[in-house]
Design a protein around this motif. Structure first.
Motif, mmCIF file in Angstrom:
data_model
loop_
_atom_site.group_PDB
_atom_site.id
_atom_site.type_symbol
_atom_site.label_atom_id
_atom_site.label_comp_id
_atom_site.label_asym_id
_atom_site.label_seq_id
_atom_site.Cartn_x
_atom_site.Cartn_y
_atom_site.Cartn_z
ATOM 1 N N HIS A 34 3.653 12.755 -12.304
ATOM 2 C CA HIS A 34 3.241 11.609 -11.468
ATOM 3 C C HIS A 34 2.502 10.629 -12.364
ATOM 4 C CE1 HIS A 34 1.191 10.173 -7.449
ATOM 5 N NE2 HIS A 34 1.537 9.156 -8.222
ATOM 6 N N ILE A 35 3.201 9.539 -12.662
ATOM 7 C CA ILE A 35 2.695 8.520 -13.584
ATOM 8 C C ILE A 35 2.354 7.262 -12.808
ATOM 9 C CG2 ILE A 35 3.405 7.011 -15.507
ATOM 10 C CD1 ILE A 35 3.013 9.846 -16.405
ATOM 11 N N LEU A 36 1.308 6.593 -13.239
ATOM 12 C CA LEU A 36 0.985 5.255 -12.734
ATOM 13 C C LEU A 36 1.213 4.266 -13.865
ATOM 14 C CD1 LEU A 36 -2.404 6.096 -10.948
ATOM 15 C CD2 LEU A 36 -0.121 5.958 -9.910
ATOM 16 N N ILE A 37 2.029 3.246 -13.610
ATOM 17 C CA ILE A 37 2.273 2.189 -14.595
ATOM 18 C C ILE A 37 1.535 0.951 -14.106
ATOM 19 C CG2 ILE A 37 3.997 0.790 -15.798
ATOM 20 C CD1 ILE A 37 6.042 2.997 -15.302
ATOM 21 N N VAL A 38 0.629 0.417 -14.932
ATOM 22 C CA VAL A 38 -0.203 -0.711 -14.508
ATOM 23 C C VAL A 38 -0.134 -1.845 -15.522
ATOM 24 C CG1 VAL A 38 -1.790 0.946 -13.431
ATOM 25 C CG2 VAL A 38 -2.405 -0.042 -15.636
ATOM 26 N N PRO A 39 -0.263 -3.090 -15.043
ATOM 27 C CA PRO A 39 -0.480 -4.192 -15.985
ATOM 28 C C PRO A 39 -1.892 -4.062 -16.553
ATOM 29 C CG PRO A 39 -0.628 -4.991 -13.719
ATOM 30 C CD PRO A 39 -0.286 -3.530 -13.634
ATOM 31 N N LYS A 40 -2.061 -4.400 -17.811
ATOM 32 C CA LYS A 40 -3.403 -4.300 -18.393
ATOM 33 C C LYS A 40 -4.349 -5.335 -17.802
ATOM 34 C CE LYS A 40 -2.915 -1.884 -22.716
ATOM 35 N NZ LYS A 40 -3.067 -1.923 -24.186
ATOM 36 N N ARG A 41 -3.837 -6.514 -17.496
ATOM 37 C CA ARG A 41 -4.728 -7.509 -16.883
ATOM 38 C C ARG A 41 -4.831 -7.223 -15.394
ATOM 39 N NH1 ARG A 41 -1.751 -12.899 -15.250
ATOM 40 N NH2 ARG A 41 -3.827 -13.088 -14.328
ATOM 41 N N HIS A 42 -5.966 -7.579 -14.826
ATOM 42 C CA HIS A 42 -6.215 -7.262 -13.417
ATOM 43 C C HIS A 42 -5.362 -8.126 -12.502
ATOM 44 C CE1 HIS A 42 -8.432 -5.637 -10.015
ATOM 45 N NE2 HIS A 42 -8.382 -6.864 -9.518
ATOM 46 N N ILE A 43 -4.448 -7.484 -11.791
ATOM 47 C CA ILE A 43 -3.704 -8.099 -10.688
ATOM 48 C C ILE A 43 -3.950 -7.161 -9.515
ATOM 49 C CG2 ILE A 43 -1.433 -8.720 -9.787
ATOM 50 C CD1 ILE A 43 -0.501 -9.010 -12.750
ATOM 51 N N ALA A 44 -4.494 -7.672 -8.409
ATOM 52 C CA ALA A 44 -4.972 -6.767 -7.357
ATOM 53 C C ALA A 44 -3.827 -6.024 -6.673
ATOM 54 C CB ALA A 44 -5.803 -7.542 -6.342
ATOM 55 N N SER A 45 -2.747 -6.728 -6.373
ATOM 56 C CA SER A 45 -1.674 -6.066 -5.623
ATOM 57 C C SER A 45 -0.418 -6.914 -5.679
ATOM 58 C CB SER A 45 -2.083 -5.855 -4.167
ATOM 59 O OG SER A 45 -1.899 -7.052 -3.420
ATOM 60 N N GLY A 72 -2.029 -3.350 -0.053
ATOM 61 C CA GLY A 72 -2.965 -3.721 1.001
ATOM 62 C C GLY A 72 -3.303 -2.579 1.950
ATOM 63 N N ALA A 73 -4.079 -2.911 2.967
ATOM 64 C CA ALA A 73 -4.613 -1.890 3.875
ATOM 65 C C ALA A 73 -3.493 -1.176 4.627
ATOM 66 C CB ALA A 73 -5.589 -2.541 4.856
ATOM 67 N N ASP A 74 -2.581 -1.923 5.233
ATOM 68 C CA ASP A 74 -1.525 -1.265 5.998
ATOM 69 C C ASP A 74 -0.521 -0.566 5.089
ATOM 70 O OD1 ASP A 74 -2.733 -2.027 8.322
ATOM 71 O OD2 ASP A 74 -1.305 -3.612 8.828
ATOM 72 N N ARG A 100 -1.565 1.181 2.709
ATOM 73 C CA ARG A 100 -2.361 2.329 2.260
ATOM 74 C C ARG A 100 -2.644 2.288 0.761
ATOM 75 N NH1 ARG A 100 -1.361 6.529 6.407
ATOM 76 N NH2 ARG A 100 -2.497 5.611 8.141
ATOM 77 N N GLN A 101 -2.862 1.070 0.235
ATOM 78 C CA GLN A 101 -3.254 0.938 -1.173
ATOM 79 C C GLN A 101 -4.728 1.312 -1.295
ATOM 80 O OE1 GLN A 101 -2.861 -3.015 -2.797
ATOM 81 N NE2 GLN A 101 -3.308 -2.344 -4.894
ATOM 82 N N GLU A 102 -5.023 2.284 -2.157
ATOM 83 C CA GLU A 102 -6.409 2.738 -2.328
ATOM 84 C C GLU A 102 -7.097 2.063 -3.505
ATOM 85 O OE1 GLU A 102 -6.238 6.983 -2.471
ATOM 86 O OE2 GLU A 102 -5.624 7.125 -0.365
ATOM 87 N N VAL A 103 -6.373 1.828 -4.570
ATOM 88 C CA VAL A 103 -6.965 1.204 -5.763
ATOM 89 C C VAL A 103 -6.415 -0.222 -5.886
ATOM 90 C CG1 VAL A 103 -7.182 1.297 -8.270
ATOM 91 C CG2 VAL A 103 -7.207 3.420 -6.949
ATOM 92 N N PRO A 104 -7.293 -1.235 -5.764
ATOM 93 C CA PRO A 104 -6.825 -2.621 -5.763
ATOM 94 C C PRO A 104 -6.590 -3.178 -7.164
ATOM 95 C CG PRO A 104 -9.168 -2.563 -5.267
ATOM 96 C CD PRO A 104 -8.736 -1.127 -5.445
ATOM 97 N N HIS A 105 -5.749 -2.495 -7.913
ATOM 98 C CA HIS A 105 -5.211 -2.982 -9.194
ATOM 99 C C HIS A 105 -3.756 -2.524 -9.158
ATOM 100 C CE1 HIS A 105 -5.717 -3.517 -13.812
ATOM 101 N NE2 HIS A 105 -4.440 -3.198 -13.607
ATOM 102 N N LEU A 106 -2.854 -3.485 -9.208
ATOM 103 C CA LEU A 106 -1.425 -3.200 -9.040
ATOM 104 C C LEU A 106 -0.986 -1.987 -9.859
ATOM 105 C CD1 LEU A 106 1.408 -4.110 -8.031
ATOM 106 C CD2 LEU A 106 1.548 -5.532 -10.077
ATOM 107 N N HIS A 107 -0.281 -1.066 -9.224
ATOM 108 C CA HIS A 107 0.229 0.108 -9.938
ATOM 109 C C HIS A 107 1.538 0.566 -9.324
ATOM 110 C CE1 HIS A 107 -2.704 1.351 -6.884
ATOM 111 N NE2 HIS A 107 -1.960 2.422 -6.687
ATOM 112 N N LEU A 108 2.429 0.947 -10.214
ATOM 113 C CA LEU A 108 3.730 1.503 -9.835
ATOM 114 C C LEU A 108 3.642 3.016 -10.003
ATOM 115 C CD1 LEU A 108 6.837 1.338 -9.329
ATOM 116 C CD2 LEU A 108 7.108 0.870 -11.776
ATOM 117 N N HIS A 109 3.764 3.754 -8.877
ATOM 118 C CA HIS A 109 3.831 5.212 -8.955
ATOM 119 C C HIS A 109 5.253 5.611 -9.359
ATOM 120 C CE1 HIS A 109 0.198 6.174 -6.324
ATOM 121 N NE2 HIS A 109 0.425 4.937 -5.928
ATOM 122 N N VAL A 110 5.383 6.517 -10.308
ATOM 123 C CA VAL A 110 6.688 7.090 -10.642
ATOM 124 C C VAL A 110 6.512 8.608 -10.636
ATOM 125 C CG1 VAL A 110 8.705 6.962 -12.130
ATOM 126 C CG2 VAL A 110 7.023 5.119 -12.185
#
Ligand code: 5GP
Ligand code: ZN
Length: 115
Positions: A41-52, A91-93, A95-105
């Motif tokens: 279970h990997i999270l791929i994130v942009p290094k710069r802060h993008i909330a969602s 977002g809330a509906d 069910r995003q828990e961490v407000p920094h964009l992430h792709l679950h793989v």
């Protein structure tokens, strides 16, 4: 915004909170989820802060494309041979828990802990 001082994933990007890294380049970081749903279970994130995904525009198409394109390569490198799942919660509906964009793989043999 480049980094949000209160954001847990910005802290991981900065090295202030440890994470098990799977890939890194100038604009992307991939690391193992601390509470995995699947054997891999990997999270791929942009290094710069993008909330969602709410903040994504055409200007981010290259970045998102690179995050998606990285995923099959990472799954192969991590020994996933029988398929995998992408998830992005927004977002809330969503069910995003961490407000920094992430792709679950997620991948690996069933059964999984969740999902
Ligand atoms: P969301 O619900 O926002 O889509 O997913 C957030 C994910 O981040 C969850 O799967 C959670 O386990 C993971 N996570 C939260 N905090 C940390 C952390 O400090 N380190 C790592 N590696 N993963 C985290
Ligand atoms: Zn952040």
């Amino acid at each position: 915004m480049t980094a949000d001082p209160n954001c847990i994933f910005c802290k991981i990007v900065a090295g202030a909170i440890p994470a098990k890294k799977a890939y890194e380049d100038d604009e992307i970081l991939a690391f193992h989820d601390i509470n995995p749903w699947a054997p891999v279970h990997i999270l791929i994130v942009p290094k710069r802060h993008i909330a969602s995904m709410e903040d994504i525009t055409d200007a981010h198409a290259g970045l998102l494309g690179r995050m998606m394109a990285l995923s099959p390569r990472l799954m192969r490198e991590l020994g996933v041979t029988n398929g995998f799942r992408h998830v992005i919660n927004t977002g809330a509906d969503g069910r995003q828990e961490v407000p920094h964009l992430h792709l679950h793989v997620m991948g690996g043999p069933r059964p999984w802990a969740r999902g």
